[in-house]
Design a protein around this motif. Structure first.
Motif, PDB file in Angstrom:
ATOM      1  N   MET A  58       0.823  -1.195   0.000  1.00 30.74           N
ATOM      2  CA  MET A  58       0.000   0.000   0.000  1.00 30.74           C
ATOM      3  C   MET A  58       0.867   1.260   0.000  1.00 30.74           C
ATOM      4  O   MET A  58       0.581   2.206  -0.713  1.00 30.74           O
ATOM      5  N   TYR A  59       1.940   1.238   0.794  1.00 29.42           N
ATOM      6  CA  TYR A  59       2.849   2.374   0.892  1.00 29.42           C
ATOM      7  C   TYR A  59       3.462   2.697  -0.473  1.00 29.42           C
ATOM      8  O   TYR A  59       3.466   3.842  -0.924  1.00 29.42           O
ATOM      9  N   ARG A  60       3.975   1.684  -1.151  1.00 25.24           N
ATOM     10  CA  ARG A  60       4.609   1.907  -2.462  1.00 25.24           C
ATOM     11  C   ARG A  60       3.595   2.398  -3.489  1.00 25.24           C
ATOM     12  O   ARG A  60       3.906   3.234  -4.336  1.00 25.24           O
ATOM     13  N   TRP A  61       2.383   1.883  -3.443  1.00 24.58           N
ATOM     14  CA  TRP A  61       1.321   2.322  -4.339  1.00 24.58           C
ATOM     15  C   TRP A  61       1.028   3.805  -4.118  1.00 24.58           C
ATOM     16  O   TRP A  61       0.901   4.572  -5.088  1.00 24.58           O
ATOM     17  N   ALA A  62       0.936   4.226  -2.868  1.00 23.64           N
ATOM     18  CA  ALA A  62       0.645   5.629  -2.550  1.00 23.64           C
ATOM     19  C   ALA A  62       1.781   6.534  -3.029  1.00 23.64           C
ATOM     20  O   ALA A  62       1.534   7.594  -3.617  1.00 23.64           O
ATOM     21  N   VAL A  63       3.012   6.127  -2.794  1.00 29.49           N
ATOM     22  CA  VAL A  63       4.157   6.923  -3.245  1.00 29.49           C
ATOM     23  C   VAL A  63       4.152   7.025  -4.768  1.00 29.49           C
ATOM     24  O   VAL A  63       4.390   8.093  -5.341  1.00 29.49           O
ATOM     25  N   SER A  64       3.847   5.930  -5.448  1.00 30.33           N
ATOM     26  CA  SER A  64       3.763   5.936  -6.905  1.00 30.33           C
ATOM     27  C   SER A  64       2.721   6.943  -7.391  1.00 30.33           C
ATOM     28  O   SER A  64       2.968   7.690  -8.338  1.00 30.33           O
ATOM     29  N   LYS A  65       1.566   6.969  -6.761  1.00 25.02           N
ATOM     30  CA  LYS A  65       0.504   7.913  -7.136  1.00 25.02           C
ATOM     31  C   LYS A  65       0.961   9.355  -6.906  1.00 25.02           C
ATOM     32  O   LYS A  65       0.687  10.241  -7.717  1.00 25.02           O
ATOM     33  N   ILE A  66       1.649   9.610  -5.807  1.00 23.99           N
ATOM     34  CA  ILE A  66       2.157  10.959  -5.522  1.00 23.99           C
ATOM     35  C   ILE A  66       3.171  11.378  -6.580  1.00 23.99           C
ATOM     36  O   ILE A  66       3.132  12.510  -7.084  1.00 23.99           O
ATOM     37  N   ILE A  67       4.081  10.481  -6.933  1.00 22.76           N
ATOM     38  CA  ILE A  67       5.089  10.791  -7.955  1.00 22.76           C
ATOM     39  C   ILE A  67       4.402  11.121  -9.275  1.00 22.76           C
ATOM     40  O   ILE A  67       4.745  12.111  -9.942  1.00 22.76           O
ATOM     41  N   ARG A  68       3.422  10.340  -9.674  1.00 25.12           N
ATOM     42  CA  ARG A  68       2.700  10.605 -10.922  1.00 25.12           C
ATOM     43  C   ARG A  68       2.039  11.987 -10.880  1.00 25.12           C
ATOM     44  O   ARG A  68       2.076  12.734 -11.868  1.00 25.12           O
ATOM     45  N   PHE A  69       1.441  12.333  -9.744  1.00 32.06           N
ATOM     46  CA  PHE A  69       0.787  13.633  -9.599  1.00 32.06           C
ATOM     47  C   PHE A  69       1.808  14.763  -9.707  1.00 32.06           C
ATOM     48  O   PHE A  69       1.572  15.753 -10.412  1.00 32.06           O
ATOM     49  N   VAL A  70       2.925  14.630  -9.020  1.00 34.24           N
ATOM     50  CA  VAL A  70       3.957  15.676  -9.054  1.00 34.24           C
ATOM     51  C   VAL A  70       4.464  15.871 -10.480  1.00 34.24           C
ATOM     52  O   VAL A  70       4.618  17.009 -10.947  1.00 34.24           O
ATOM     53  N   TYR A  71       4.719  14.785 -11.192  1.00 35.14           N
ATOM     54  CA  TYR A  71       5.184  14.900 -12.580  1.00 35.14           C
ATOM     55  C   TYR A  71       4.117  15.569 -13.453  1.00 35.14           C
ATOM     56  O   TYR A  71       4.442  16.415 -14.292  1.00 35.14           O
ATOM     57  N   SER A  72       2.866  15.204 -13.280  1.00 41.18           N
ATOM     58  CA  SER A  72       1.814  15.802 -14.112  1.00 41.18           C
ATOM     59  C   SER A  72       1.718  17.307 -13.876  1.00 41.18           C
ATOM     60  O   SER A  72       1.573  18.078 -14.824  1.00 41.18           O
ATOM     61  N   ARG A  73       1.822  17.728 -12.626  1.00 44.43           N
ATOM     62  CA  ARG A  73       1.772  19.166 -12.319  1.00 44.43           C
ATOM     63  C   ARG A  73       3.010  19.884 -12.864  1.00 44.43           C
ATOM     64  O   ARG A  73       2.915  20.982 -13.405  1.00 44.43           O
ATOM     65  N   THR A  74       4.161  19.245 -12.715  1.00 48.89           N
ATOM     66  CA  THR A  74       5.407  19.865 -13.174  1.00 48.89           C
ATOM     67  C   THR A  74       5.369  20.103 -14.673  1.00 48.89           C
ATOM     68  O   THR A  74       5.712  21.195 -15.146  1.00 48.89           O
ATOM     69  N   PHE A  75       4.939  19.114 -15.435  1.00 50.31           N
ATOM     70  CA  PHE A  75       4.937  19.279 -16.886  1.00 50.31           C
ATOM     71  C   PHE A  75       3.721  20.034 -17.392  1.00 50.31           C
ATOM     72  O   PHE A  75       3.659  20.390 -18.565  1.00 50.31           O
ATOM     73  N   ALA A  76       2.794  20.358 -16.494  1.00 54.67           N
ATOM     74  CA  ALA A  76       1.695  21.265 -16.832  1.00 54.67           C
ATOM     75  C   ALA A  76       2.110  22.713 -16.564  1.00 54.67           C
ATOM     76  O   ALA A  76       1.339  23.631 -16.787  1.00 54.67           O
ATOM     77  N   GLY A  77       3.343  22.893 -16.064  1.00 63.13           N
ATOM     78  CA  GLY A  77       3.856  24.247 -15.858  1.00 63.13           C
ATOM     79  C   GLY A  77       3.931  24.702 -14.420  1.00 63.13           C
ATOM     80  O   GLY A  77       4.333  25.829 -14.135  1.00 63.13           O
ATOM     81  N   ASP A  78       3.555  23.855 -13.489  1.00 59.83           N
ATOM     82  CA  ASP A  78       3.551  24.230 -12.075  1.00 59.83           C
ATOM     83  C   ASP A  78       4.528  23.341 -11.316  1.00 59.83           C
ATOM     84  O   ASP A  78       4.194  22.221 -10.937  1.00 59.83           O
ATOM     85  N   ASP A  79       5.740  23.835 -11.101  1.00 57.16           N
ATOM     86  CA  ASP A  79       6.729  23.003 -10.416  1.00 57.16           C
ATOM     87  C   ASP A  79       6.843  23.321  -8.926  1.00 57.16           C
ATOM     88  O   ASP A  79       7.770  22.887  -8.263  1.00 57.16           O
ATOM     89  N   ARG A  80       5.856  24.034  -8.368  1.00 57.39           N
ATOM     90  CA  ARG A  80       5.900  24.352  -6.933  1.00 57.39           C
ATOM     91  C   ARG A  80       5.906  23.104  -6.065  1.00 57.39           C
ATOM     92  O   ARG A  80       6.645  23.023  -5.079  1.00 57.39           O
ATOM     93  N   ILE A  81       5.110  22.104  -6.440  1.00 56.78           N
ATOM     94  CA  ILE A  81       5.060  20.873  -5.648  1.00 56.78           C
ATOM     95  C   ILE A  81       6.389  20.141  -5.751  1.00 56.78           C
ATOM     96  O   ILE A  81       6.933  19.662  -4.757  1.00 56.78           O
ATOM     97  N   MET A  82       6.950  20.081  -6.959  1.00 52.35           N
ATOM     98  CA  MET A  82       8.256  19.437  -7.148  1.00 52.35           C
ATOM     99  C   MET A  82       9.324  20.136  -6.303  1.00 52.35           C
ATOM    100  O   MET A  82      10.152  19.486  -5.676  1.00 52.35           O
ATOM    101  N   MET A  83       9.286  21.450  -6.258  1.00 47.94           N
ATOM    102  CA  MET A  83      10.292  22.182  -5.492  1.00 47.94           C
ATOM    103  C   MET A  83      10.109  21.939  -3.986  1.00 47.94           C
ATOM    104  O   MET A  83      11.079  21.768  -3.267  1.00 47.94           O
ATOM    105  N   ARG A  84       8.869  21.894  -3.530  1.00 49.58           N
ATOM    106  CA  ARG A  84       8.625  21.614  -2.110  1.00 49.58           C
ATOM    107  C   ARG A  84       8.997  20.183  -1.746  1.00 49.58           C
ATOM    108  O   ARG A  84       9.372  19.911  -0.609  1.00 49.58           O
ATOM    109  N   ALA A  85       8.900  19.281  -2.719  1.00 51.87           N
ATOM    110  CA  ALA A  85       9.225  17.873  -2.469  1.00 51.87           C
ATOM    111  C   ALA A  85      10.722  17.590  -2.603  1.00 51.87           C
ATOM    112  O   ALA A  85      11.158  16.480  -2.328  1.00 51.87           O
ATOM    113  N   SER A  86      11.492  18.596  -3.016  1.00 56.34           N
ATOM    114  CA  SER A  86      12.926  18.419  -3.217  1.00 56.34           C
ATOM    115  C   SER A  86      13.720  19.017  -2.055  1.00 56.34           C
ATOM    116  O   SER A  86      13.336  20.051  -1.509  1.00 56.34           O
TER     117      SER A  86
END
Length: 134
Positions: free
Chosen positions: A1-29
């Protein structure tokens, strides 16, 4: 379950980043996140820090790429987690590539991100850009 949740978060962060909003990526880095893009093209880089990563991403996004995440594989505990993200990217009809991004995390913060892809395709695209400007 943990790995599945992390995978979903990573997918979300990438989708936002390539949509032009890298704020989440920067906060996660981490503040000293390391980024490596191999090769000899103008995209090649070995960078340290959120600002440098954000600038690289901003330049890449100016080409309006499509970036599709395939598999996301997560391993390890939160204090020493790793993830592999398989992707395909394209810029118009002029460039297509696929590869893997290898991420390391410490307590939920991205410590490093390394890109593995066909650098010859990137270099050929870069050369076409240079020729078009001339």
């Amino acid at each position: 379950m943990y790995r599945w949740a992390v995978s979903k978060i990573i997918r979300f962060v990438y989708s936002r980043t390539f949509a032009g909003d890298d704020r989440i990526m920067m906060r996660a880095s981490a503040p000293d996140v390391a980024f490596t893009f191999p090769g000899q093209s103008s995209f090649a880089a070995t960078l340290v820090g959120r600002e440098a990563l954000s600038e690289w991403l901003a330049r890449f996004r100016t080409f309006e790429p499509t970036f599709d995440v395939g598999d996301v594989v997560v391993s390890g505990p939160p204090w020493n987690m790793r993830a592999a993200v398989r992707f395909r990217d394209a810029i118009g009809k002029d460039y297509e590539n696929e590869g893997v991004e290898w991420l390391t995390f410490r307590w939920g913060k991205v410590q490093s991100l390394e890109v593995f892809l066909d650098t010859e395709r990137v270099t050929a695209f870069d050369q076409r850009l240079i020729s078009a400007r001339a």
